[in-house]
Design a protein around this motif. Structure first.
Motif, PDB file in Angstrom:
ATOM      1  N   ARG A   1       0.822  -1.213   0.000  1.00 31.43           N
ATOM      2  CA  ARG A   1       0.000   0.000   0.000  1.00 31.43           C
ATOM      3  C   ARG A   1       0.855   1.260   0.000  1.00 31.43           C
ATOM      4  N   LEU A   2       1.997   1.197   0.663  1.00 31.17           N
ATOM      5  CA  LEU A   2       2.906   2.342   0.643  1.00 31.17           C
ATOM      6  C   LEU A   2       3.483   2.539  -0.750  1.00 31.17           C
ATOM      7  N   LYS A   3       3.798   1.447  -1.430  1.00 30.22           N
ATOM      8  CA  LYS A   3       4.349   1.547  -2.781  1.00 30.22           C
ATOM      9  C   LYS A   3       3.307   2.008  -3.780  1.00 30.22           C
ATOM     10  N   SER A   4       2.038   1.641  -3.576  1.00 34.40           N
ATOM     11  CA  SER A   4       1.002   2.073  -4.513  1.00 34.40           C
ATOM     12  C   SER A   4       0.847   3.585  -4.479  1.00 34.40           C
ATOM     13  N   GLY A   5       1.177   4.212  -3.364  1.00 31.76           N
ATOM     14  CA  GLY A   5       1.130   5.667  -3.267  1.00 31.76           C
ATOM     15  C   GLY A   5       2.219   6.340  -4.070  1.00 31.76           C
ATOM     16  N   ALA A   6       3.224   5.574  -4.530  1.00 36.87           N
ATOM     17  CA  ALA A   6       4.311   6.156  -5.317  1.00 36.87           C
ATOM     18  C   ALA A   6       3.815   6.646  -6.667  1.00 36.87           C
ATOM     19  N   ASP A   7       2.717   6.063  -7.168  1.00 35.07           N
ATOM     20  CA  ASP A   7       2.165   6.482  -8.446  1.00 35.07           C
ATOM     21  C   ASP A   7       0.987   7.426  -8.267  1.00 35.07           C
ATOM     22  N   SER A   8       0.994   8.182  -7.188  1.00 36.09           N
ATOM     23  CA  SER A   8      -0.128   9.053  -6.877  1.00 36.09           C
ATOM     24  C   SER A   8      -0.175  10.300  -7.749  1.00 36.09           C
ATOM     25  N   GLY A   9       0.896  10.575  -8.486  1.00 31.83           N
ATOM     26  CA  GLY A   9       0.928  11.778  -9.296  1.00 31.83           C
ATOM     27  C   GLY A   9       1.565  12.947  -8.575  1.00 31.83           C
ATOM     28  N   LEU A  10       1.955  12.748  -7.336  1.00 28.99           N
ATOM     29  CA  LEU A  10       2.609  13.809  -6.603  1.00 28.99           C
ATOM     30  C   LEU A  10       3.897  14.197  -7.324  1.00 28.99           C
ATOM     31  N   ASN A  11       4.094  15.475  -7.529  1.00 20.86           N
ATOM     32  CA  ASN A  11       5.250  16.016  -8.242  1.00 20.86           C
ATOM     33  C   ASN A  11       5.267  15.649  -9.718  1.00 20.86           C
ATOM     34  N   THR A  12       4.178  15.159 -10.247  1.00 23.30           N
ATOM     35  CA  THR A  12       4.062  14.867 -11.674  1.00 23.30           C
ATOM     36  C   THR A  12       2.777  15.531 -12.150  1.00 23.30           C
ATOM     37  N   ARG A  13       2.887  16.780 -12.455  1.00 20.61           N
ATOM     38  CA  ARG A  13       1.724  17.596 -12.779  1.00 20.61           C
ATOM     39  C   ARG A  13       0.950  17.062 -13.976  1.00 20.61           C
ATOM     40  N   ALA A  14       1.646  16.466 -14.909  1.00 20.74           N
ATOM     41  CA  ALA A  14       0.997  16.017 -16.135  1.00 20.74           C
ATOM     42  C   ALA A  14      -0.006  14.896 -15.890  1.00 20.74           C
ATOM     43  N   THR A  15       0.158  14.094 -14.853  1.00 18.34           N
ATOM     44  CA  THR A  15      -0.779  12.999 -14.608  1.00 18.34           C
ATOM     45  C   THR A  15      -2.182  13.512 -14.326  1.00 18.34           C
ATOM     46  N   TYR A  16      -2.301  14.735 -13.841  1.00 17.07           N
ATOM     47  CA  TYR A  16      -3.610  15.297 -13.575  1.00 17.07           C
ATOM     48  C   TYR A  16      -4.298  15.760 -14.855  1.00 17.07           C
ATOM     49  N   LEU A  17      -3.589  15.769 -15.954  1.00 14.64           N
ATOM     50  CA  LEU A  17      -4.172  16.212 -17.214  1.00 14.64           C
ATOM     51  C   LEU A  17      -4.963  15.122 -17.918  1.00 14.64           C
ATOM     52  N   VAL A  18      -4.780  13.867 -17.532  1.00 15.11           N
ATOM     53  CA  VAL A  18      -5.507  12.780 -18.184  1.00 15.11           C
ATOM     54  C   VAL A  18      -6.997  13.000 -17.974  1.00 15.11           C
ATOM     55  N   GLY A  19      -7.735  13.024 -19.090  1.00 17.98           N
ATOM     56  CA  GLY A  19      -9.164  13.287 -19.057  1.00 17.98           C
ATOM     57  C   GLY A  19      -9.517  14.755 -19.263  1.00 17.98           C
ATOM     58  N   GLU A  20      -8.526  15.631 -19.231  1.00 15.49           N
ATOM     59  CA  GLU A  20      -8.765  17.065 -19.414  1.00 15.49           C
ATOM     60  C   GLU A  20      -8.813  17.423 -20.897  1.00 15.49           C
ATOM     61  N   ARG A  21      -9.520  18.509 -21.198  1.00 14.08           N
ATOM     62  CA  ARG A  21      -9.623  19.007 -22.567  1.00 14.08           C
ATOM     63  C   ARG A  21      -8.525  20.043 -22.801  1.00 14.08           C
ATOM     64  N   VAL A  22      -7.839  19.950 -23.948  1.00 16.74           N
ATOM     65  CA  VAL A  22      -6.766  20.876 -24.309  1.00 16.74           C
ATOM     66  C   VAL A  22      -7.078  21.495 -25.664  1.00 16.74           C
ATOM     67  N   THR A  23      -6.393  22.606 -25.976  1.00 17.48           N
ATOM     68  CA  THR A  23      -6.584  23.310 -27.234  1.00 17.48           C
ATOM     69  C   THR A  23      -5.289  23.279 -28.029  1.00 17.48           C
ATOM     70  N   VAL A  24      -5.393  22.971 -29.313  1.00 18.23           N
ATOM     71  CA  VAL A  24      -4.219  22.910 -30.182  1.00 18.23           C
ATOM     72  C   VAL A  24      -3.739  24.328 -30.458  1.00 18.23           C
ATOM     73  N   VAL A  25      -2.419  24.593 -30.247  1.00 22.28           N
ATOM     74  CA  VAL A  25      -1.869  25.923 -30.486  1.00 22.28           C
ATOM     75  C   VAL A  25      -0.934  25.946 -31.690  1.00 22.28           C
ATOM     76  N   SER A  26      -0.456  24.812 -32.118  1.00 29.84           N
ATOM     77  CA  SER A  26       0.307  24.755 -33.363  1.00 29.84           C
ATOM     78  C   SER A  26      -0.159  23.520 -34.112  1.00 29.84           C
ATOM     79  N   GLY A  27      -0.372  23.682 -35.416  1.00 33.04           N
ATOM     80  CA  GLY A  27      -0.919  22.602 -36.225  1.00 33.04           C
ATOM     81  C   GLY A  27      -0.114  21.311 -36.115  1.00 33.04           C
ATOM     82  N   PHE A  28      -0.810  20.195 -36.083  1.00 31.67           N
ATOM     83  CA  PHE A  28      -0.165  18.897 -35.981  1.00 31.67           C
ATOM     84  C   PHE A  28       0.311  18.430 -37.350  1.00 31.67           C
ATOM     85  N   THR A  29       1.511  17.893 -37.398  1.00 32.24           N
ATOM     86  CA  THR A  29       2.012  17.227 -38.599  1.00 32.24           C
ATOM     87  C   THR A  29       2.519  15.855 -38.174  1.00 32.24           C
TER      88      THR A  29
END
Length: 150
Positions: A79-107
């Motif tokens: 249980r202590l190890k499962s907390g290692a993947d909590s997203g703490l100090n990894t801001r990008a993990t909170y973006l999963v499921g969020e809506r984003v806007t394209v700022v430069s065209g994709f190629t």
């Protein structure tokens, strides 16, 4: 031998609490959780120290030390190890499921997107290209790159 017996007979509640404190300090310095269990058993032994003699105290300490180690390693440590993947100090993990806007065209399925005030490198899951201003949903992460679904 008499010196050892005399030392063992002098074990009391305060000695066991001191042993528990020393083991807890050592645990804080190492962070392994393996020293936590003897510290816990020393604390519990301190509860019995006023009522039993030193042979029983040592048996309680040894028995509880092994029991706590087995139970702690089996149930607490995962249980202590499962907390290692909590997203703490990894801001990008909170973006999963969020809506984003394209700022430069994709190629070739790669481009940049904005979420809030931050731009992120991104790629589409299916390799499709997105136009500037399009909206997409973050589905996963690949390192620091966001994986999108249109």
């Amino acid at each position: 031998m008499d010196l050892l017996i005399t030392a063992l007979e002098s074990l009391n509640v305060w000695w066991w609490l001191g042993i528990a404190a020393a083991l807890l300090i050592t645990e804080l310095l190492t962070g392994t959780t393996y020293i936590l269990w003897p510290a816990a058993s020393a604390f519990v032994t301190a509860l019995f120290a006023a009522f039993v003699g030193w042979p029983v105290e040592l048996a309680i300490f040894a028995g509880l030390g092994v029991l706590f180690l087995l139970l702690g390693d089996r149930f607490v440590k995962p249980r202590l190890k499962s907390g290692a993947d909590s997203g703490l100090n990894t801001r990008a993990t909170y973006l999963v499921g969020e809506r984003v806007t394209v700022v430069s065209g994709f190629t070739e399925g790669r481009g940049r997107v904005r979420h809030g005030d931050t731009e992120w490198s991104a790629k589409t899951a299916d390799g499709s290209d997105l136009a500037v201003g399009a909206s997409a949903v973050v589905t996963a992460l690949d390192g620091t790159r966001l994986i999108l679904k249109a």
